[in-house]
Design a protein around this motif. Structure first.
Motif, mmCIF file in Angstrom:
data_model
loop_
_atom_site.group_PDB
_atom_site.id
_atom_site.type_symbol
_atom_site.label_atom_id
_atom_site.label_comp_id
_atom_site.label_asym_id
_atom_site.label_seq_id
_atom_site.Cartn_x
_atom_site.Cartn_y
_atom_site.Cartn_z
ATOM 1 N N ASP A 1 0.824 -1.205 0.000
ATOM 2 C CA ASP A 1 0.000 0.000 0.000
ATOM 3 C C ASP A 1 0.860 1.259 0.000
ATOM 4 O OD1 ASP A 1 -2.824 -1.084 0.352
ATOM 5 O OD2 ASP A 1 -1.757 -2.099 1.964
ATOM 6 N N ALA A 2 2.060 1.157 0.559
ATOM 7 C CA ALA A 2 2.988 2.302 0.570
ATOM 8 C C ALA A 2 4.397 1.767 0.756
ATOM 9 C CB ALA A 2 2.639 3.286 1.686
ATOM 10 N N VAL A 3 5.355 2.575 0.309
ATOM 11 C CA VAL A 3 6.781 2.279 0.489
ATOM 12 C C VAL A 3 7.410 3.492 1.161
ATOM 13 C CG1 VAL A 3 8.980 1.793 -0.661
ATOM 14 C CG2 VAL A 3 6.847 0.780 -1.542
ATOM 15 N N VAL A 4 8.204 3.241 2.198
ATOM 16 C CA VAL A 4 8.931 4.315 2.893
ATOM 17 C C VAL A 4 10.427 4.086 2.668
ATOM 18 C CG1 VAL A 4 9.436 5.418 5.107
ATOM 19 C CG2 VAL A 4 7.139 4.528 4.648
ATOM 20 N N MET A 5 11.116 5.097 2.171
ATOM 21 C CA MET A 5 12.551 4.981 1.939
ATOM 22 C C MET A 5 13.323 5.793 2.974
ATOM 23 S SD MET A 5 14.981 6.274 -1.215
ATOM 24 C CE MET A 5 14.056 5.471 -2.509
ATOM 25 N N ASP A 6 14.181 5.110 3.722
ATOM 26 C CA ASP A 6 15.130 5.787 4.607
ATOM 27 C C ASP A 6 16.287 6.223 3.725
ATOM 28 O OD1 ASP A 6 16.676 6.685 6.698
ATOM 29 O OD2 ASP A 6 17.373 4.680 7.275
ATOM 30 N N ALA A 7 16.248 7.471 3.296
ATOM 31 C CA ALA A 7 17.117 7.975 2.229
ATOM 32 C C ALA A 7 18.400 8.593 2.793
ATOM 33 C CB ALA A 7 16.350 8.999 1.399
ATOM 34 N N PRO A 8 19.350 8.973 1.933
ATOM 35 C CA PRO A 8 20.565 9.658 2.376
ATOM 36 C C PRO A 8 20.257 11.010 3.019
ATOM 37 C CG PRO A 8 20.880 8.731 0.192
ATOM 38 C CD PRO A 8 19.412 8.606 0.504
ATOM 39 N N PRO A 9 21.253 11.614 3.672
ATOM 40 C CA PRO A 9 21.036 12.895 4.361
ATOM 41 C C PRO A 9 20.617 14.012 3.410
ATOM 42 C CG PRO A 9 23.068 11.862 5.115
ATOM 43 C CD PRO A 9 22.597 11.076 3.923
ATOM 44 N N THR A 10 20.120 15.086 4.012
ATOM 45 C CA THR A 10 19.550 16.204 3.258
ATOM 46 C C THR A 10 20.519 16.784 2.235
ATOM 47 O OG1 THR A 10 18.327 16.746 5.264
ATOM 48 C CG2 THR A 10 18.329 18.388 3.521
ATOM 49 N N GLY A 11 21.799 16.873 2.588
ATOM 50 C CA GLY A 11 22.765 17.487 1.691
ATOM 51 C C GLY A 11 22.928 16.765 0.370
ATOM 52 N N ARG A 12 22.483 15.497 0.291
ATOM 53 C CA ARG A 12 22.656 14.726 -0.934
ATOM 54 C C ARG A 12 21.330 14.284 -1.547
ATOM 55 N NH1 ARG A 12 24.506 10.231 -3.673
ATOM 56 N NH2 ARG A 12 23.784 8.578 -2.300
ATOM 57 N N ILE A 13 20.217 14.651 -0.930
ATOM 58 C CA ILE A 13 18.953 14.037 -1.325
ATOM 59 C C ILE A 13 18.520 14.433 -2.731
ATOM 60 C CG2 ILE A 13 17.528 15.846 -0.251
ATOM 61 C CD1 ILE A 13 16.824 12.036 -0.459
ATOM 62 N N ALA A 14 18.657 15.693 -3.119
ATOM 63 C CA ALA A 14 18.205 16.102 -4.457
ATOM 64 C C ALA A 14 19.016 15.398 -5.538
ATOM 65 C CB ALA A 14 18.309 17.620 -4.603
ATOM 66 N N GLN A 15 20.323 15.327 -5.340
ATOM 67 C CA GLN A 15 21.173 14.626 -6.307
ATOM 68 C C GLN A 15 20.837 13.137 -6.347
ATOM 69 O OE1 GLN A 15 25.298 14.621 -5.217
ATOM 70 N NE2 GLN A 15 25.997 13.830 -7.175
ATOM 71 N N PHE A 16 20.596 12.547 -5.185
ATOM 72 C CA PHE A 16 20.286 11.120 -5.096
ATOM 73 C C PHE A 16 19.006 10.775 -5.846
ATOM 74 C CE2 PHE A 16 17.942 7.777 -2.764
ATOM 75 C CZ PHE A 16 18.819 6.707 -2.933
ATOM 76 N N LEU A 17 17.992 11.622 -5.711
ATOM 77 C CA LEU A 17 16.703 11.328 -6.334
ATOM 78 C C LEU A 17 16.649 11.720 -7.804
ATOM 79 C CD1 LEU A 17 14.276 12.437 -3.478
ATOM 80 C CD2 LEU A 17 14.874 10.098 -4.137
ATOM 81 N N ASN A 18 17.432 12.704 -8.202
ATOM 82 C CA ASN A 18 17.386 13.185 -9.583
ATOM 83 C C ASN A 18 18.286 12.326 -10.463
ATOM 84 O OD1 ASN A 18 16.561 14.796 -11.681
ATOM 85 N ND2 ASN A 18 17.944 16.493 -11.198
ATOM 86 N N VAL A 19 17.931 11.040 -10.573
ATOM 87 C CA VAL A 19 18.833 10.080 -11.223
ATOM 88 C C VAL A 19 18.970 10.338 -12.716
ATOM 89 C CG1 VAL A 19 18.490 8.285 -9.503
ATOM 90 C CG2 VAL A 19 16.931 8.423 -11.450
ATOM 91 N N ASN A 20 17.970 10.940 -13.339
ATOM 92 C CA ASN A 20 18.094 11.222 -14.776
ATOM 93 C C ASN A 20 19.278 12.128 -15.051
ATOM 94 O OD1 ASN A 20 16.285 9.719 -16.167
ATOM 95 N ND2 ASN A 20 14.806 11.344 -16.525
ATOM 96 N N ALA A 21 19.434 13.174 -14.241
ATOM 97 C CA ALA A 21 20.563 14.078 -14.429
ATOM 98 C C ALA A 21 21.880 13.363 -14.169
ATOM 99 C CB ALA A 21 20.422 15.284 -13.494
ATOM 100 N N GLU A 22 21.859 12.437 -13.204
ATOM 101 C CA GLU A 22 23.088 11.734 -12.849
ATOM 102 C C GLU A 22 23.573 10.801 -13.956
ATOM 103 O OE1 GLU A 22 25.061 11.894 -9.720
ATOM 104 O OE2 GLU A 22 24.044 13.757 -10.165
ATOM 105 N N VAL A 23 22.642 10.205 -14.690
ATOM 106 C CA VAL A 23 23.063 9.245 -15.719
ATOM 107 C C VAL A 23 23.093 9.869 -17.105
ATOM 108 C CG1 VAL A 23 22.136 7.326 -14.383
ATOM 109 C CG2 VAL A 23 20.743 8.359 -16.192
ATOM 110 N N ALA A 24 22.722 11.133 -17.225
ATOM 111 C CA ALA A 24 22.635 11.750 -18.552
ATOM 112 C C ALA A 24 23.962 11.677 -19.297
ATOM 113 C CB ALA A 24 22.167 13.198 -18.435
ATOM 114 N N GLY A 25 25.047 11.910 -18.575
ATOM 115 C CA GLY A 25 26.345 11.873 -19.232
ATOM 116 C C GLY A 25 26.895 10.478 -19.420
ATOM 117 N N LEU A 26 26.249 9.491 -18.809
ATOM 118 C CA LEU A 26 26.736 8.114 -18.904
ATOM 119 C C LEU A 26 25.972 7.321 -19.949
ATOM 120 C CD1 LEU A 26 26.891 7.389 -15.069
ATOM 121 C CD2 LEU A 26 28.824 7.914 -16.563
#
Length: 343
Positions: free
Chosen positions: A160-185
């Protein structure tokens, strides 16, 4: 429990982030329990490899396998999974290429670890990909037909739901924005397609990012900065989870005077004498100092609370558990979240 409606109806992926020391993992686990309450099935996903979830639920270290770790209040289940990048890559190779055995050979030579080190975007795609796959996963159609014969409706979701214990705040936007991260790869092909599917879930209305913080300057500022960054990346900001809140010990008027240094030391001396303690003047001075310190802390926390309110997001306050966080404490925090409408 209050009759307040839940704030996050329709949300299926709850990402929990926060500055180190704010109790991010504790709040993620409590939120999972709260969401599961009443007969729902929730998956709690850990992506940092610290096994913090296993410690909270007092169970053996979690493998790369979904296991039930708790029964929620009023029915429901919490399952948990510790995502390992290497295992996730092997699963990916098997799903898309049928190359699990080849992947195991690569693992022995350390190639996978090398690849995810030089291309961290791939690692994040694998970690987030497992959570988003669990969000999309449905009950097998043959089982769905057995449970509800004569219907062509889509099979129900496994969770019914998924909860992710994610990385700290300083890295969260980069961690979630995976399209930008793999664009050059990978501008095309299976890896890019996989990243696109991940982002479909993360950018959808079914996903929100919650921020754990304290009523302290540095965590609060990092929380506000993180909210701005996540919103700027086009992701959905959830609520602010304020952890370890301590109630004021005195009435507002007394606290206001104490914050200005105005304490009735003579009355304190009388109270100490009435208690039959020795050295009443010395004890009274110490109590006066404690009173001033408490009043200043309460005023600072009030200022921080006002700053957090400026973000315009739902805010939930969780009490400080003076006896430490155990399973009973998690249930207490889960109930508090439900009472405030978070689940």
């Amino acid at each position: 429990m209050s009759a307040r409606e839940r704030d996050w109806d329709g949300v299926r992926l709850h990402v929990v982030t926060g500055k180190g020391g704010t109790g991010k993992t504790t709040l993620a686990a409590s939120l999972a329990l709260a969401l599961a309450s009443g007969g729902r099935r929730v998956l709690l996903v850990e992506v940092e490899g610290r096994q913090g979830v296993a410690q909270l639920f007092d169970c053996p270290p979690l493998p790369y396998e979904e296991r039930r770790v708790a029964v929620a209040p009023r029915g429901g289940e919490v399952h948990a999974l510790a995502v390992d990048p290497e295992a996730a890559l092997l699963e990916y190779l098997e799903m898309f290429y049928g190359l699990r055995r080849a992947g195991e050979v690569l693992t022995r030579f350390g190639v996978i670890d090398f690849a995810t080190t030089i291309a961290p975007g791939v690692r994040d795609v694998l970690l987030t990909g497992k959570a988003t796959e669990a969000v999309r996963r449905r009950v097998r159609r043959d089982r769905a037909r057995r449970d509800a014969p004569g219907t062509d409706a889509p099979a129900p979701f496994v969770y019914d739901a998924v909860v992710m214990d994610a990385p700290p705040t300083g890295r969260i936007a980069q961690f979630l924005n995976v399209n930008a991260e793999v664009a050059g790869l990978a501008r095309s092909g299976p890896i890019r397609n996989h990243a696109d599917r991940v982002m479909e879930v993360i950018r959808s209305a079914e996903t929100v990012v919650h921020f754990a913080t304290l009523l302290e300057e540095m965590p609060a500022q990092e929380c506000l900065d993180g909210i701005a960054e996540v919103a700027g990346a086009g992701l959905n900001v959830g609520g602010v989870l304020v952890n370890m809140v301590r109630p004021p010990l005195l009435d507002p008027d007394t606290l206001a005077r104490a914050a200005l240094g105005e304490t009735d030391t003579a009355a304190l001396v009388q109270g100490v004498k009435a208690a039959g303690l020795e050295h009443p003047e010395e004890i009274a001075r110490g109590l006066a100092d404690e009173l001033v310190g408490h009043a200043l802390r309460v005023r600072l926390e009030s200022d921080v609370r006002d700053r957090l309110a400026s973000a315009g997001r739902p805010r939930y306050e969780l009490p400080l558990l003076t006896d430490g966080v155990d399973l009973a404490g998690l249930y207490r925090l889960a109930e508090t979240l439900r009472d405030q409408g978070a689940a």
